[in-house]
Design a protein around this motif. Structure first.
Motif, mmCIF file in Angstrom:
data_model
loop_
_atom_site.group_PDB
_atom_site.id
_atom_site.type_symbol
_atom_site.label_atom_id
_atom_site.label_comp_id
_atom_site.label_asym_id
_atom_site.label_seq_id
_atom_site.Cartn_x
_atom_site.Cartn_y
_atom_site.Cartn_z
ATOM 1 N N PHE A 353 9.482 -34.925 -0.385
ATOM 2 C CA PHE A 353 9.281 -36.328 -0.731
ATOM 3 C C PHE A 353 7.820 -36.744 -0.673
ATOM 4 O O PHE A 353 7.453 -37.796 -1.183
ATOM 5 C CB PHE A 353 10.081 -37.220 0.212
ATOM 6 C CG PHE A 353 11.549 -37.268 -0.109
ATOM 7 C CD1 PHE A 353 11.999 -37.253 -1.413
ATOM 8 C CD2 PHE A 353 12.495 -37.326 0.905
ATOM 9 C CE1 PHE A 353 13.341 -37.313 -1.712
ATOM 10 C CE2 PHE A 353 13.846 -37.387 0.618
ATOM 11 C CZ PHE A 353 14.268 -37.379 -0.696
ATOM 12 N N GLY A 354 6.990 -35.938 -0.039
ATOM 13 C CA GLY A 354 5.593 -36.303 0.140
ATOM 14 C C GLY A 354 5.314 -36.703 1.576
ATOM 15 O O GLY A 354 6.218 -36.984 2.353
ATOM 16 N N TRP A 355 4.044 -36.721 1.936
ATOM 17 C CA TRP A 355 3.665 -37.015 3.316
ATOM 18 C C TRP A 355 3.344 -38.500 3.474
ATOM 19 O O TRP A 355 3.098 -39.217 2.509
ATOM 20 C CB TRP A 355 2.446 -36.186 3.719
ATOM 21 C CG TRP A 355 1.287 -36.324 2.790
ATOM 22 C CD1 TRP A 355 1.029 -35.605 1.665
ATOM 23 C CD2 TRP A 355 0.205 -37.274 2.903
ATOM 24 N NE1 TRP A 355 -0.120 -36.033 1.061
ATOM 25 C CE2 TRP A 355 -0.657 -37.052 1.797
ATOM 26 C CE3 TRP A 355 -0.108 -38.276 3.810
ATOM 27 C CZ2 TRP A 355 -1.811 -37.801 1.592
ATOM 28 C CZ3 TRP A 355 -1.255 -39.023 3.601
ATOM 29 C CH2 TRP A 355 -2.100 -38.778 2.517
ATOM 30 N N GLY A 356 3.378 -38.941 4.725
ATOM 31 C CA GLY A 356 2.958 -40.298 5.066
ATOM 32 C C GLY A 356 3.733 -41.381 4.342
ATOM 33 O O GLY A 356 4.961 -41.345 4.235
ATOM 34 N N ILE A 357 2.995 -42.327 3.777
ATOM 35 C CA ILE A 357 3.611 -43.480 3.130
ATOM 36 C C ILE A 357 4.409 -43.078 1.892
ATOM 37 O O ILE A 357 5.412 -43.712 1.546
ATOM 38 C CB ILE A 357 2.532 -44.523 2.752
ATOM 39 C CG1 ILE A 357 3.194 -45.815 2.269
ATOM 40 C CG2 ILE A 357 1.583 -43.962 1.700
ATOM 41 C CD1 ILE A 357 2.216 -46.942 2.029
ATOM 42 N N PHE A 358 4.012 -41.974 1.224
ATOM 43 C CA PHE A 358 4.732 -41.535 0.035
ATOM 44 C C PHE A 358 6.154 -41.100 0.399
ATOM 45 O O PHE A 358 7.126 -41.466 -0.275
ATOM 46 C CB PHE A 358 3.995 -40.381 -0.643
ATOM 47 C CG PHE A 358 2.531 -40.645 -0.846
ATOM 48 C CD1 PHE A 358 2.108 -41.657 -1.696
ATOM 49 C CD2 PHE A 358 1.573 -39.898 -0.184
ATOM 50 C CE1 PHE A 358 0.761 -41.906 -1.889
ATOM 51 C CE2 PHE A 358 0.225 -40.131 -0.358
ATOM 52 C CZ PHE A 358 -0.184 -41.148 -1.208
ATOM 53 N N GLY A 359 6.269 -40.318 1.464
ATOM 54 C CA GLY A 359 7.587 -39.912 1.924
ATOM 55 C C GLY A 359 8.423 -41.077 2.401
ATOM 56 O O GLY A 359 9.639 -41.127 2.177
ATOM 57 N N TRP A 360 7.761 -42.031 3.058
ATOM 58 C CA TRP A 360 8.482 -43.220 3.546
ATOM 59 C C TRP A 360 9.061 -44.009 2.377
ATOM 60 O O TRP A 360 10.223 -44.438 2.422
ATOM 61 C CB TRP A 360 7.520 -44.099 4.358
ATOM 62 C CG TRP A 360 8.186 -45.238 5.040
ATOM 63 C CD1 TRP A 360 8.683 -45.262 6.314
ATOM 64 C CD2 TRP A 360 8.447 -46.543 4.479
ATOM 65 N NE1 TRP A 360 9.231 -46.492 6.585
ATOM 66 C CE2 TRP A 360 9.108 -47.298 5.482
ATOM 67 C CE3 TRP A 360 8.189 -47.123 3.258
ATOM 68 C CZ2 TRP A 360 9.507 -48.605 5.276
ATOM 69 C CZ3 TRP A 360 8.592 -48.439 3.035
ATOM 70 C CH2 TRP A 360 9.241 -49.164 4.043
ATOM 71 N N ILE A 361 8.272 -44.208 1.325
ATOM 72 C CA ILE A 361 8.746 -44.956 0.153
ATOM 73 C C ILE A 361 9.933 -44.240 -0.490
ATOM 74 O O ILE A 361 10.935 -44.878 -0.864
ATOM 75 C CB ILE A 361 7.606 -45.134 -0.873
ATOM 76 C CG1 ILE A 361 6.521 -46.060 -0.307
ATOM 77 C CG2 ILE A 361 8.139 -45.706 -2.181
ATOM 78 C CD1 ILE A 361 5.281 -46.147 -1.169
ATOM 79 N N ASN A 362 9.842 -42.930 -0.622
ATOM 80 C CA ASN A 362 10.927 -42.180 -1.254
ATOM 81 C C ASN A 362 12.213 -42.214 -0.436
ATOM 82 O O ASN A 362 13.307 -42.400 -0.977
ATOM 83 C CB ASN A 362 10.500 -40.726 -1.480
ATOM 84 C CG ASN A 362 9.690 -40.556 -2.743
ATOM 85 O OD1 ASN A 362 9.904 -41.239 -3.727
ATOM 86 N ND2 ASN A 362 8.736 -39.640 -2.716
ATOM 87 N N ARG A 363 12.081 -42.028 0.890
ATOM 88 C CA ARG A 363 13.272 -41.968 1.746
ATOM 89 C C ARG A 363 13.987 -43.311 1.853
ATOM 90 O O ARG A 363 15.218 -43.370 1.794
ATOM 91 C CB ARG A 363 12.878 -41.490 3.146
ATOM 92 C CG ARG A 363 12.729 -39.991 3.286
ATOM 93 C CD ARG A 363 12.454 -39.636 4.732
ATOM 94 N NE ARG A 363 12.438 -38.198 4.928
ATOM 95 C CZ ARG A 363 11.380 -37.429 4.728
ATOM 96 N NH1 ARG A 363 10.243 -37.970 4.310
ATOM 97 N NH2 ARG A 363 11.440 -36.121 4.927
#
Length: 629
Positions: A353-363
């Protein structure tokens, strides 16, 4: 005393005894097959002796714990003992057979030789050729424990024979594979197969082997796997095929698509990820150290390649009281967020999903939103609806960016006038330009900040669509699989970087980006003041109008069509929003009038502006002093 003489009867008796002995020797002489087996046993014994630390030490074999039947041939027993030592009991009572077990999701086969899974089939999925998905098949996987014995042997469990036992109840099925010294002494692989689950309970334990296994020597578990190709584009699949792992009590990392050879510490699980499917070894007691390797097996993408990458993990094991005791689990299944999160083992990290804020947005944003839309809409329509919603949410940012550009366009004549007036005094020109920005209430950075705010969303979606398992083998319009590239024409040759086919969605996305960039670049150039160096900047911006769509056209030809569909719809919507803002919302005359009003109002400088002004004035004074000298 009368001397006894050898009479005829005694002679006949001796002859008969001699004849009987000769007959027995002739009857029990080894056959050619037994002689060959005996020769192999001698060679094995020589090899075993050479592996010991003391070459002169002899190997002593006992058979007190091998209650073999009366029909067992003694030479065969000797051969087994020479080859497998104490574990000859299992070798004499096992064969090369396989044990088959299924639940609703998995079809499994366990091999007696090695005791490990020889086949794993995912029953609900097929590959790009509509063939069943196999994670293990035809010797592409290896699970082996290498250990030394107290009689100076080095053994590998992959070469030894296990005895299978199956027990079932309402909740689960237990497959026990035992490598036996006797009925009470054994090494056991114990598998717990539960219904409707991709997770298999797995335990390596032993009983009574503390006097058989040499605990002073290294005991190493080797787990290897060659990943089968499952997708139409092997290059695209290989980009998302790598090793993921959890370490140090919850941290996670991955190796990336390139070849790797590294050591990791305190490991909770190791996952061999094959884009949309994974094979994972989990442990309740973390492995202290693991050496992992990944090797790319695709040498030529034009060749119909069977495998993607070769994975390997080398794991030192520790005995407890001289016995094996390692509780683990095996996961063979899809990298589906809905599936992996049910186990509460951090396996969602298999999905990039990506690290940091990118993963948070996706999850927490895109995954729930897309799951909701996909529950009642076709997935292609779900992508379009989600794109529309994202663009609507981001429209205020687009509006602010466009308004900022409009303000810069309005005051451009005044900035040009300042540039001409102070063309020989760069410091003064900068001071006056900043003063104009301050009076008019315009910031040159105001147009950049909204664009920067959109980057996390754009990058998160770039990561999201290639990882969305729900898109796999879902069709839309001419695209047969939204998780792979769409094809409207096959080429008789291969173009470097582009491929041997033509995809339509990247073409549409490239056209949309071209028109979007023409609009935005024209607006930016109209808002930029004319000054030295700007003609070159204008040329560069014009080149970007063509360069960016060309890059999209080439590189996205092999990407997931769902991602190209998103970019196409997103840019279309953005163009529409900008046209509405330009023609119906923004009035440049009103903006100009408001700027003029702002210029009349007294502006209070903040601390930063005051400091910058003082520094510029001081620099100007120093410059004047240097000129006088």
């Amino acid at each position: 005393m009368e001397e006894k003489k050898l009479d005829i009867n005694s002679i006949i008796g001796f002859v008969l005894i001699f004849g009987i002995l000769m007959y027995m020797l002739w009857q029990n002489q080894p056959t050619p097959e037994e002689l060959e087996a005996q020769e192999e046993a001698k060679q094995e014994q020589v090899k075993a002796t050479q592996q010991t630390e003391e070459p002169d030490q002899q190997v002593h074999i006992t058979s007190t714990e091998l209650p073999l039947g009366e029909t067992t041939d003694s030479l065969q027993l000797v051969n087994m003992q020479n080859k497998w030592g104490a574990f000859a009991y299992s070798a004499m009572n096992s064969s090369d057979a396989e044990t088959s077990i299924e639940n609703e999701l998995l079809a499994l086969k366990f091999s007696n030789k090695g005791g490990y899974l020889s086949e794993v089939k995912l029953k609900e999925f097929v590959d790009y050729n509509d063939k069943s998905i196999y994670l293990i098949k035809e010797n592409n996987a290896n699970f082996n424990i290498n250990f030394g014995t107290t009689d100076s042997r080095i053994l590998n469990t992959k070469d030894l024979y296990f005895e299978p036992t199956i027990s079932k109840n309402e909740d689960h099925t237990i497959v026990s594979m035992k490598l036996k010294v006797s009925e009470t002494k054994f090494l056991e692989y114990r598998y717990n197969i539960e219904p409707n689950s991709y997770m298999i309970g797995f335990t390596v334990r032993s009983q009574g082997l503390n006097d058989v296994v040499n605990g002073s020597q290294d005991i190493v578990l080797d787990w290897d796997l060659k990943g089968y190709r499952h997708a139409k584009s092997i290059s695209y699949e290989n980009r998302y095929t790598d090793i993921h792992y959890e370490y140090e009590g919850g941290k996670d990392d991955y190796t990336g698509a390139s070849d790797t050879d590294e050591n990791i510490q305190d490991v909770s699980w190791i996952g061999y990820k094959q884009h949309f499917f994974s094979s994972v070894l989990l442990t309740n007691r973390p492995f202290k150290t693991v050496r992992i390797k990944a090797e790319n097996l695709v040498q030529d993408e034009d060749v119909d390649t069977l495998y993607t990458k070769n994975f390997a993990a080398r794991i030192p094991l520790e005995l407890e009281g001289g016995e094996f005791n390692q509780n683990m689990d095996l996961f063979y299944g899809p990298n589906d967020y809905k599936v992996v999160t049910t186990f509460n083992r951090n396996l969602d990290e298999l999905i990039p999903f990506g690290w940091g804020i990118f993963g948070w947005i996706n999850r927490y944003v895109f995954m729930p939103l897309f799951g909701f839309l996909g529950s009642f809409l076709p997935y292609g329509i779900a992508i379009i609806v989600m794109t529309i919603l994202v663009r609507i949410v981001m429209s205020p940012v687009t509006y602010k960016s466009y308004v900022s550009q409009a303000k810069m366009k309005v005051i451009k004549p005044e900035i040009t006038e300042i540039s001409e007036k102070y063309k020989d005094n760069a410091m003064k020109k900068q001071q006056e330009t900043m003063a104009l920005y301050n009076k008019a209430g315009v910031s040159p950075m105001a147009g950049c900040l909204p664009a920067l705010m959109q980057l996390p969303v754009f990058y998160a979606l770039f990561q999201f669509f290639p990882s969305a398992f729900d898109l796999r083998q879902k069709s839309f319009l001419w695209a047969e699989d939204l998780s792979s590239y769409d094809t409207i024409a096959e080429l008789p040759f291969r173009i470097p970087l582009y491929g041997d086919h033509v995809s339509l969605f990247p073409i549409l996305a490239s056209l949309a980006i071209f028109f979007y960039m023409r609009m935005t670049t024209g607006q930016q150039m109209a808002s930029q003041p004319t000054q030295e160096g700007m003609p070159d900047m204008g040329k560069m911006m014009k080149y970007m109008i063509y360069f960016s769509p060309l890059m999209m056209l080439v590189f996205f030809n092999n990407y997931a069509s769902g991602l190209s569909l998103y970019y196409f719809i997103s840019n279309l919507i953005t163009i529409g929003i900008m046209l509405v803002i330009k023609n119906y919302i923004i009035d440049e005359d009103k903006i100009h009038a408001k700027i003029q009003e702002n210029k009349k109002k007294p502006k209070k400088e903040n601390r930063f502006q005051r400091k910058m002004k003082e520094m510029m004035e001081q620099a100007e004074k120093q410059k004047q002093v240097q000129k006088r000298k």
